[in-house]
Design an enzyme around this catalytic site. Structure first.
Site, short mmCIF file in Angstrom:
data_model
loop_
_atom_site.label_atom_id
_atom_site.label_comp_id
_atom_site.label_asym_id
_atom_site.label_seq_id
_atom_site.Cartn_x
_atom_site.Cartn_y
_atom_site.Cartn_z
N THR A 154 11.94 -1.22 2.55
CA THR A 154 10.53 -1.30 2.97
C THR A 154 10.08 -2.74 2.93
O THR A 154 10.25 -3.42 1.92
CB THR A 154 9.66 -0.43 2.04
OG1 THR A 154 10.07 0.93 2.20
CG2 THR A 154 8.18 -0.54 2.40
N HIS A 172 2.79 1.98 6.79
CA HIS A 172 2.67 2.49 5.43
C HIS A 172 1.53 3.53 5.35
O HIS A 172 0.82 3.62 4.35
CB HIS A 172 2.40 1.33 4.46
CG HIS A 172 3.11 1.47 3.14
ND1 HIS A 172 4.33 0.89 2.86
CD2 HIS A 172 2.77 2.13 2.00
CE1 HIS A 172 4.69 1.17 1.62
NE2 HIS A 172 3.77 1.93 1.07
N SER A 195 6.22 1.69 11.19
CA SER A 195 5.37 2.23 10.13
C SER A 195 4.32 1.21 9.74
O SER A 195 4.59 0.00 9.74
CB SER A 195 6.22 2.57 8.90
OG SER A 195 5.41 2.96 7.81
N GLY A 235 5.82 7.35 -3.74
CA GLY A 235 5.85 7.24 -5.19
C GLY A 235 4.73 8.05 -5.81
O GLY A 235 3.75 8.35 -5.15
N TYR A 251 12.51 -0.80 -3.08
CA TYR A 251 11.62 -1.93 -3.32
C TYR A 251 12.45 -2.92 -4.10
O TYR A 251 13.06 -2.56 -5.11
CB TYR A 251 10.41 -1.50 -4.15
CG TYR A 251 9.30 -0.86 -3.35
CD1 TYR A 251 8.88 -1.40 -2.13
CD2 TYR A 251 8.65 0.27 -3.82
CE1 TYR A 251 7.85 -0.81 -1.42
CE2 TYR A 251 7.62 0.87 -3.11
CZ TYR A 251 7.22 0.31 -1.91
OH TYR A 251 6.20 0.89 -1.20
N SER A 259 12.01 7.54 -3.02
CA SER A 259 11.41 6.22 -3.26
C SER A 259 11.94 5.58 -4.54
O SER A 259 12.35 6.27 -5.46
CB SER A 259 9.89 6.38 -3.36
OG SER A 259 9.30 5.19 -3.85
N LYS A 279 12.07 -0.42 7.15
CA LYS A 279 10.83 0.37 7.30
C LYS A 279 9.61 -0.54 7.22
O LYS A 279 9.47 -1.31 6.27
CB LYS A 279 10.76 1.41 6.18
CG LYS A 279 9.45 2.19 6.12
CD LYS A 279 9.54 3.32 5.11
CE LYS A 279 8.28 4.15 5.01
NZ LYS A 279 7.24 3.57 4.16
N ARG A 297 0.74 15.06 12.29
CA ARG A 297 0.13 16.23 11.68
C ARG A 297 0.35 17.53 12.47
O ARG A 297 -0.08 18.60 12.04
CB ARG A 297 -1.40 16.02 11.53
CG ARG A 297 -1.79 14.82 10.69
CD ARG A 297 -1.41 15.00 9.22
NE ARG A 297 -1.82 13.84 8.43
CZ ARG A 297 -1.02 12.80 8.15
NH1 ARG A 297 0.23 12.77 8.61
NH2 ARG A 297 -1.46 11.80 7.43
C1 FMN Z 1 0.96 8.59 -2.06
C2 FMN Z 1 1.85 7.75 -1.20
C3 FMN Z 1 2.85 7.00 -1.80
C4 FMN Z 1 3.72 6.23 -1.00
N1 FMN Z 1 4.73 5.53 -1.61
C5 FMN Z 1 5.62 4.86 -0.84
C6 FMN Z 1 6.76 4.24 -1.44
O1 FMN Z 1 6.97 4.32 -2.64
N2 FMN Z 1 7.61 3.56 -0.61
C7 FMN Z 1 7.42 3.46 0.75
O2 FMN Z 1 8.22 2.85 1.44
N3 FMN Z 1 6.37 4.08 1.33
C8 FMN Z 1 5.47 4.77 0.58
N4 FMN Z 1 4.43 5.42 1.18
C9 FMN Z 1 4.31 5.38 2.66
C10 FMN Z 1 5.09 6.53 3.30
O3 FMN Z 1 6.48 6.34 3.17
C11 FMN Z 1 4.78 6.66 4.80
O4 FMN Z 1 4.98 5.42 5.43
C12 FMN Z 1 3.37 7.16 5.11
O5 FMN Z 1 2.93 8.09 4.14
C13 FMN Z 1 3.36 7.82 6.48
O6 FMN Z 1 2.09 8.20 6.86
P1 FMN Z 1 1.51 9.70 6.71
O7 FMN Z 1 1.14 9.84 5.26
O8 FMN Z 1 0.32 9.67 7.61
O9 FMN Z 1 2.57 10.67 7.15
C14 FMN Z 1 3.54 6.20 0.41
C15 FMN Z 1 2.54 6.97 0.99
C16 FMN Z 1 1.71 7.75 0.22
C17 FMN Z 1 0.66 8.59 0.90
#
Ligand code: FMN
Length: 376
Positions: free
Chosen positions: A158, A271, A269, A82, A132, A109, A247, A306
């Site tokens: 999620t 998050h 995950s 998001g 969500y 998202s 997730k 990464r």
């Molecule tokens: C800025 C940001 C916003 C995120 N928003 C959501 C979201 O809206 N819904 C969700 O399920 N996960 C969200 N996530 C988690 C990501 O889907 C994911 O699980 C996570 O970024 C994976 O790790 P990485 O950033 O190391 O690749 C968000 C992550 C970040 C960095």
């Protein structure tokens, strides 16, 4: 650091850091509390060693995988995130278009700067949607009808955000969504004029295209995270005809009940280390979840990916594919759609090289025998 000269994802992150005001960069880059899990996600990948196979014919390497009946050219999907609109004016539209151009999947998202129908069109249809839960069942029903009508194929529920994690960088920076023109924010914005001009162009209130209403929705969602229960999962399963992916799974003990509840896939995950700090790295949790799933549904992983070798390691431990979050947001911030594509191209090139160097022609050749795990 310019995007074009970025030779790896760390360079892309640096390009984003230079482009974004500090609070915006921190919002994307940061994790919960002491950021132990954030760091651990990456460190755990680095601790796994590789045992390459030699003398294999790797003149043609193909990393494509199949997910829910669709061939995806790269086992790297774009995770739901998001708030992309503060990183780049075109936000989700740019990300969806990049995923389509690179023949992979974008998970849109619930928290979004653009209506989900527009994002679906920008991505050429067939995207995945991350849900969500709205506060009532009636709203959930309406939301899912809208998601299905817009052409989303796979629903991702999620389950790791009953409340939000403690994002201390954001609190220290006084940062919240939607971005408010506080004196501090204006000062930070002034230090990044290229970003500030873009941001103003993209977010000035207009009645015409409903931009303000998108932000209002976002605020509403951000203000009310809520627990998802087993009963909610059953309810959503009953409403959604397509594949349903859960997730935020870390415990293998929960897998049997998830599958009995109708999950068609799971994402291991935490998050991205933004929720409960101190939980294990996702790549550490992966093997037990894979064993519990025993090939019945796809297992995906995100968190800390990464490098192409990280993708290979996750596949070797039994993941069908991985997702990345921050890396493509850095690319988005640094260069819009081209930046997101650059991130995918870097990961694709690295994965192809890693596959060739481990004697793997397809993901089917990538198995645990290629790995030396910490502790032997
Ligand atoms: C800025 C940001 C916003 C995120 N928003 C959501 C979201 O809206 N819904 C969700 O399920 N996960 C969200 N996530 C988690 C990501 O889907 C994911 O699980 C996570 O970024 C994976 O790790 P990485 O950033 O190391 O690749 C968000 C992550 C970040 C960095």
């Amino acid at each position: 650091m310019r995007l074009r000269s970025a030779v790896n994802l760390a360079d892309v992150r640096e390009a984003a850091r230079r482009r974004l005001p500090r609070p915006v960069f921190d919002m994307i880059d940061g994790g919960a509390d002491d950021e132990l899990t954030l760091a651990r996600n990456e460190a755990a990948f680095r601790e796994i060693r590789l045992r390459p196979r030699v003398l294999a014919d790797v003149s043609a390497v193909d990393p494509a995988v199949e997910l829910f009946g669709r061939r995806v050219s790269l086992p790297v999907l774009l995770a739901p995130t998001g708030g992309g609109r503060i990183a780049h004016r075109r936000a989700e539209l740019a990300v969806a278009a990049a995923a389509a151009a690179q023949d992979t999947v974008y998970v849109q998202s619930t928290v979004t700067g653009y209506p989900l129908e527009e994002v679906s069109r920008a991505g050429g249809g067939g995207l995945w949607y991350q849900l969500y839960l709205p506060s009532t069942r009636e709203e959930t029903r309406t939301a899912l009808d809208r998601v299905a009508a817009a052409g989303y194929r796979v629903l991702v529920l999620t389950v790791d955000t009953p409340v939000f994690g403690g994002r201390e960088r954001d609190r220290r920076n006084g940062f919240g969504l939607p971005v408010r023109p506080t004196p501090g924010m204006l000062l930070h914005g002034a230090s990044r004029p290229a970003w500030a001009v873009e941001f103003l162009r993209g977010n000035l209130p207009t009645r015409r295209d409903g931009r303000l209403s998108a932000w209002a929705t976002q605020r509403q969602i951000l203000a009310s995270p809520r627990p998802v229960t087993w009963a909610d999962l059953a309810f959503v399963r009953g409403l959604w005809d397509g594949p349903l992916v859960v997730k935020g799974v870390l415990r293998s003990e929960e897998v049997p009940r998830l599958l009995d509840s109708g999950a068609d896939g799971v994402v291991v995950s935490n998050h991205g280390g933004r929720q409960l700090d101190g939980v294990q790295a996702t790549v550490e949790a992966l093997p037990a979840v894979v064993d519990a799933v025993a090939g019945r549904v796809p297992v995906l992983l995100d968190g800390g990916v990464r490098r192409g070798t990280d993708v290979l390691k996750a596949l070797a431990l039994g993941a069908t594919a991985v997702l990345v979050g921050r890396p493509y947001l850095y690319g988005l911030a640094a260069g819009g759609q081209a930046g997101v594509e650059h991130v995918l191209e870097l990961l694709r090139a690295e994965l192809l090289r890693a596959m060739a160097l481990t004697g793997s022609r397809t993901p089917g050749d990538v198995d645990r025998g290629l790995l030396l795990l910490p502790g032997g």
